[in-house]
Scaffold this active site. Structure first.
Site, PDB file in Angstrom:
ATOM      1  CE  LYS A 133       3.081   3.019  -6.626  1.00 42.70           C
ATOM      2  NZ  LYS A 133       2.517   4.134  -7.361  1.00 42.70           N
ATOM      3  CE  LYS A 158       0.226   2.645  -9.600  1.00 40.24           C
ATOM      4  NZ  LYS A 158       0.171   4.068  -9.967  1.00 40.24           N
TER       5      LYS A 158
HETATM    6  N1  LIG Z   1      -1.003   7.334 -10.191  1.00 36.81           N
HETATM    7  C1  LIG Z   1      -1.482   6.558  -9.139  1.00 36.81           C
HETATM    8  C2  LIG Z   1      -0.825   6.820  -7.787  1.00 36.81           C
HETATM    9  C3  LIG Z   1      -0.276   5.548  -7.227  1.00 36.81           C
HETATM   10  C4  LIG Z   1      -1.210   4.597  -6.587  1.00 36.81           C
HETATM   11  C5  LIG Z   1      -2.677   4.886  -6.612  1.00 36.81           C
HETATM   12  O1  LIG Z   1      -3.096   5.839  -5.952  1.00 36.81           O
HETATM   13  O2  LIG Z   1      -3.377   4.161  -7.315  1.00 36.81           O
HETATM   14  C6  LIG Z   1       0.985   5.682  -6.451  1.00 36.81           C
HETATM   15  C7  LIG Z   1       1.807   6.873  -6.851  1.00 36.81           C
HETATM   16  N2  LIG Z   1       2.479   6.634  -8.057  1.00 36.81           N
HETATM   17  C8  LIG Z   1       0.823   5.558  -4.943  1.00 36.81           C
HETATM   18  C9  LIG Z   1       2.202   5.550  -4.290  1.00 36.81           C
HETATM   19  C10 LIG Z   1       2.189   5.320  -2.805  1.00 36.81           C
HETATM   20  O3  LIG Z   1       1.198   4.786  -2.277  1.00 36.81           O
HETATM   21  O4  LIG Z   1       3.187   5.655  -2.170  1.00 36.81           O
END
Ligand SMILES: NCC[C@H](CC(=O)O)[C@@H](CN)CCC(=O)O
Ligand SMILES: [Zn+2]
Length: 332
Positions: free
Chosen positions: A254, A201
């Protein structure tokens, strides 16, 4: 002309064309639909999310009402995100495992209302910490990794005890998969819940609408010390490898579209782990607004984008377009 120069003969009709992409077919079983459950509104209500078109935050009962027609259309899996009021937030994210939290309240209800639905829950502290970081901080403002993974494991256990089928840690702390697996083993729950790690991620600009939705942007600093640098392939692979070794059942890349090369590399290196790809909120908003501006037809652009992720190696697609795809893919 030499026969070796002739390609048209291989794809001149729809059937022949379909044979050239069988590994990229889209079907509704691959889809995971991210949803926001909140105590910002009464249980029976929902509210729009600024900058996140056609996405809403739902009270517990409103979420059931929203999901019912989608489950009847074949929705198989959701990914639940909790959004709580700022008064419930504290430096250690204590409220994340409170039995009054919207996620913990909705899980048993969803399990009872939708026995066929697989329920994944996002696991992170950023929606519950007063500072908005994904982990607990030391006094100097840096991540306290041991404290964070212990806290995350405790929260994961509470979600599993409430009925989550899948725990999806999006925090990017080192060693959290091992900590989660250990607490589940200790409680004899490890064999009946999957861990879908947000393994590769990246620190991305494409999370903006989500941060509005979850009200989870960091109050100071950023997440670059624990989310991966967008330029790094090596760390993406090493993070996936770390999580495979720690026992992750599925992996994830991601965001999706801007990281197709990473998807391909992770799938090639770890072919035996289902690979999820998250088409994040910024990718969703980009496609939505461009279609609204008549740059292209939304359905065609969404399907082409997701086929690209499948071609790169995605087995599972996490996308906010899931409700539309339940109809669109039936017409394909
Ligand atoms: N736990 C972090 C949230 C994370 C990204 C972020 O805000 O840094 C994601 C959710 N898992 C964002 C997902 C999205 O933008 O759709
Ligand atoms: Zn987070």
């Amino acid at each position: 002309m030499e026969a070796s120069h002739l390609l048209h003969s291989g794809y001149f009709n729809p059937t022949l064309r379909s044979w050239h992409g069988s590994n990229t077919l889209l079907n509704i079983n691959q889809l995971i639909y991210p949803v926001f459950v909140t105590d910002l509104v009464p249980d029976e209500s929902s509210e729009e999310i600024p900058n996140f078109p056609e996405q809403r935050r739902y009270g517990v009962d409103a979420l059931v009402d929203h999901l019912l027609p989608l489950v009847n259309k074949g929705l198989k899996t959701i990914l639940v995100f909790g959004v709580t009021t700022s008064s419930n937030k504290a430096s250690n994210g204590e409220y994340a495992s409170s039995k009054d939290s919207p996620v913990r309240r909705c899980l048993p209800i969803l399990r009872s209302k939708f026995p066929s639905l697989t329920i994944a829950v996002d696991l992170c502290l950023c929606g519950y910490t007063s500072h908005g970081h994904c982990g607990i901080l030391k006094t100097d403002g840096t991540i306290d990794n041991p404290a964070s993974i212990q806290r995350l494991a405790e929260v994961a256990l509470s979600f599993v005890q409430d009925g989550a089928h899948i725990i999806a840690p999006s925090d990017m702390m080192d060693g959290r998969i091992d900590a989660i697996k250990k607490i589940l083993i200790l409680n004899n729950l490890a064999s009946s819940v999957a861990v879908l790690s947000y393994s590769s991620k990246f620190a991305s600009c494409f999370y903006g609408p989500f941060r509005d939705a979850a009200q989870s942007a960091p109050s100071a600093g950023n997440r670059r010390a624990y989310q991966l640098p967008a330029a790094s392939t090596g760390l993406a692979i090493r993070a996936a490898e770390r999580d495979v070794i720690e026992g992750a059942d599925m992996l994830m890349v991601k965001p999706g579209g801007p990281f197709l090369d990473i998807i391909k590399e992770v799938k090639q290196r770890f072919p035996h782990h289902p690979l999820a790809v998250y088409q994040v909120s910024g990718e969703y908003a980009m496609l939505w607004h461009a279609a609204r501006a008549n740059a292209f037809e939304l359905r065609a652009a969404v399907i082409e984008s997701l086929i690209g992720m499948r071609r790169a190696g995605a087995d599972i697609l996490i996308t906010y377009f899931t409700p539309q795809l339940l109809d669109w893919l039936k017409e394909e």
